[in-house]
Design a protein around this motif. Structure first.
Motif, short mmCIF file in Angstrom:
data_model
loop_
_atom_site.label_atom_id
_atom_site.label_comp_id
_atom_site.label_asym_id
_atom_site.label_seq_id
_atom_site.Cartn_x
_atom_site.Cartn_y
_atom_site.Cartn_z
N THR A 10 0.85 -1.20 0.00
CA THR A 10 0.00 0.00 0.00
C THR A 10 0.88 1.25 0.00
OG1 THR A 10 -0.19 0.32 2.40
CG2 THR A 10 -1.69 -1.29 1.39
N GLY A 14 4.32 6.51 -2.95
CA GLY A 14 5.03 7.34 -1.99
C GLY A 14 6.53 7.13 -2.04
N GLY A 17 7.62 3.58 -1.04
CA GLY A 17 7.21 2.68 -2.12
C GLY A 17 8.17 2.70 -3.29
N GLN A 112 -8.54 -1.89 5.81
CA GLN A 112 -7.58 -2.81 5.19
C GLN A 112 -7.55 -4.15 5.93
OE1 GLN A 112 -3.90 -0.66 4.57
NE2 GLN A 112 -4.85 0.69 3.06
N ASN A 131 3.00 4.83 9.85
CA ASN A 131 2.89 5.27 11.25
C ASN A 131 1.49 5.74 11.64
OD1 ASN A 131 5.44 4.82 12.36
ND2 ASN A 131 6.28 6.53 11.17
N ALA A 133 3.00 2.86 13.47
CA ALA A 133 3.03 1.49 12.94
C ALA A 133 2.47 0.46 13.92
CB ALA A 133 4.45 1.13 12.52
N LEU A 155 6.92 -2.67 11.84
CA LEU A 155 8.35 -2.50 11.55
C LEU A 155 9.08 -1.76 12.68
CD1 LEU A 155 10.34 -2.93 9.09
CD2 LEU A 155 10.09 -0.48 8.72
N ALA A 241 14.12 2.98 5.27
CA ALA A 241 12.87 2.39 5.75
C ALA A 241 12.44 1.24 4.83
CB ALA A 241 11.78 3.44 5.82
P1 NAX Z 1 4.58 9.27 1.48
O1 NAX Z 1 3.65 10.30 1.96
O2 NAX Z 1 5.67 9.61 0.51
O3 NAX Z 1 3.74 8.08 0.81
C1 NAX Z 1 2.59 7.55 1.40
C2 NAX Z 1 1.70 7.07 0.29
O4 NAX Z 1 0.60 6.38 0.87
C3 NAX Z 1 1.13 8.19 -0.58
O5 NAX Z 1 1.43 7.94 -1.94
C4 NAX Z 1 -0.36 8.13 -0.30
O6 NAX Z 1 -1.14 8.44 -1.46
C5 NAX Z 1 -0.53 6.68 0.10
N1 NAX Z 1 -1.74 6.42 0.90
C6 NAX Z 1 -2.30 7.19 1.83
N2 NAX Z 1 -3.42 6.63 2.29
C7 NAX Z 1 -3.56 5.47 1.64
C8 NAX Z 1 -4.54 4.43 1.67
N3 NAX Z 1 -5.60 4.50 2.48
N4 NAX Z 1 -4.36 3.36 0.86
C9 NAX Z 1 -3.30 3.30 0.04
N5 NAX Z 1 -2.36 4.25 -0.06
C10 NAX Z 1 -2.49 5.32 0.75
O7 NAX Z 1 5.17 8.60 2.80
P2 NAX Z 1 6.45 7.67 2.95
O8 NAX Z 1 7.64 8.51 3.19
O9 NAX Z 1 6.49 6.65 1.86
O10 NAX Z 1 6.11 6.95 4.34
C11 NAX Z 1 5.03 6.04 4.44
C12 NAX Z 1 4.75 5.74 5.91
O11 NAX Z 1 5.88 5.13 6.54
C13 NAX Z 1 4.46 7.00 6.76
O12 NAX Z 1 3.35 6.71 7.62
C14 NAX Z 1 5.72 7.16 7.57
O13 NAX Z 1 5.48 7.85 8.77
C15 NAX Z 1 6.10 5.74 7.80
N6 NAX Z 1 7.48 5.47 8.20
C16 NAX Z 1 7.68 4.41 9.03
C17 NAX Z 1 8.94 4.03 9.45
C18 NAX Z 1 9.13 2.84 10.32
O14 NAX Z 1 10.27 2.55 10.69
N7 NAX Z 1 8.09 2.11 10.74
C19 NAX Z 1 10.13 4.81 9.05
C20 NAX Z 1 9.92 5.65 7.82
C21 NAX Z 1 8.56 6.30 7.72
O15 NAX Z 1 8.58 7.48 8.52
#
Ligand code: NAX
Length: 327
Positions: A10, A14, A17, A112, A131, A133, A155, A241
């Motif tokens: 998912t 982003g 991804g 989901q 997050n 997470a 994670l 990440a």
């Molecule tokens: P981005 O904002 O670049 O990408 C997130 C993507 O998710 C966007 O393309 C958005 O359209 C999509 N999205 C939003 N809602 C959705 C839904 N309901 N269904 C499908 N897609 C959806 O964020 P990115 O930098 O890729 O980070 C993604 C997530 O990882 C964030 O929540 C971030 O906080 C988290 N992280 C977690 C980490 C960890 O160690 N657990 C570290 C890195 C990161 O901060």
């Protein structure tokens, strides 16, 4: 060749991804002989941008990549999924309160979770990166009561890897020379990086570093690394990440080495005093596609106190989500 594995990601348009999908397709996650079918779930608005990513996936001509499908419909995305990598989440917007963030993500991860329960393969394994997470994993698990609890994870491998990197830099060792690092608790600033069981080239890490460095530098550097990267890069950590997400699933499926363990956030059964049902990080070994928590480790008094605080935060997040009716 084995039957292709269906991997649903998912948030594929982003930042994370953009790194993660290519590593999966290259065979880094499930092994270099395991074909992969990718399913990517995005929001409607992000589907056009995602098409560009799909073009690049095709252009990389990965021999293991059997197919790529995109959708904004969770029911389609999780159909027959063997792995669900839940990366997409609602980021905290300007002026958004913590409660708003939990509510927005509660809705996403509950929906989901339901779609995964209805559609995924019997062997589904879920890894939440988005997050918050740990709590997002808890919400998804609550929405999918028929799926065994041990299939849900979040994670904390990035935190674990950051801890390895800090200890390696401090001791002049290679990351590969370090065993038995631990990160306990929540993936947040309250996380508990713990090197009291770590071994560097066969020597206990605590004999190689000062206690002052551990509490004054090591723990805060690891726990605040995400903020330091945002400060330096102007964007949150993405490649590391994605790499940690690959490591997490790879360890889960292909196992941990005999003399080592890793850190994963999983549903507690009460181990180390973490209340049953919370999704907390623990040291785990993996074999045959299953994890088990390393039990019976002696706990340093500082680590104990820090873990209690991190667990209190997890319990507060759970209570907030319950109060919002997301669970
Ligand atoms: P981005 O904002 O670049 O990408 C997130 C993507 O998710 C966007 O393309 C958005 O359209 C999509 N999205 C939003 N809602 C959705 C839904 N309901 N269904 C499908 N897609 C959806 O964020 P990115 O930098 O890729 O980070 C993604 C997530 O990882 C964030 O929540 C971030 O906080 C988290 N992280 C977690 C980490 C960890 O160690 N657990 C570290 C890195 C990161 O901060």
């Amino acid at each position: 060749a084995p039957r292709p594995a269906t991997v649903t990601v998912t948030g594929g348009a982003g930042q994370i991804g953009y790194q993660l999908l290519f590593r999966i397709a290259a065979g880094d996650m499930l092994g270099s002989d395991q074909p992969v079918r990718l399913r990517i779930l995005e929001t409607e608005q992000a589907l056009p941008a995602l098409e560009g990513v799909v073009m690049e996936l095709h252009d990389a001509a990965f021999p293991l990549l059997t197919s790529v499908e995109t959708t904004a419909d969770a029911a389609v995305a999780f159909e027959g999924a063997d792995h669900a990598l839940l990366v997409g989440a609602r980021p905290r917007g300007k002026g958004m309160e913590r409660g708003d963030l939990l509510a927005a993500n509660g809705a996403i991860f509950a929906a989901q979770g339901r779609a995964i329960q209805e559609r995924a393969s019997a062997g589904i394994r879920i890894t939440v990166t988005g997050n918050p997470a740990n709590t997002n994993a808890l919400i998804a698990a609550a929405a999918a009561p028929d799926i065994p609890r041990e299939r849900f994870s979040a994670l904390t491998r990035l935190d674990h890897n950051r801890a390895l990197a800090q200890l390696a830099a401090k001791t002049g060792a290679a990351v590969g020379d370090i065993r038995r690092m631990i990160v306990w608790g929540n993936h947040s600033a309250t996380q508990v990086p713990d090197l009291t069981h770590a071994v560097v080239n066969g020597r206990p890490a605590i004999e190689l570093v000062e206690r002052e460095w551990v509490t004054g530098t090591f723990v805060p550097t690891v726990a605040n690394r995400g903020a330091a990267i945002i400060e330096a890069r102007g964007a949150s950590s993405a490649a590391s990440a994605a790499s940690a997400t690959i490591d997490h699933v790879r360890s889960w499926m292909l196992g941990t080495p005999a003399d080592d363990w890793t850190s994963m956030s999983v549903v507690s059964r009460g181990e180390y005093g973490v209340p049953e049902g919370l999704v907390s990080s623990f040291p785990v070994t993996c074999a045959g596609g299953a994890w088990s928590i390393v039990e019976g480790l002696a706990m340093d008094a500082d680590v104990r106190a820090q873990l209690d605080a991190s667990v209190a935060e997890l319990a507060a997040e759970r209570d907030a989500v319950r109060a919002l009716g997301s669970m």
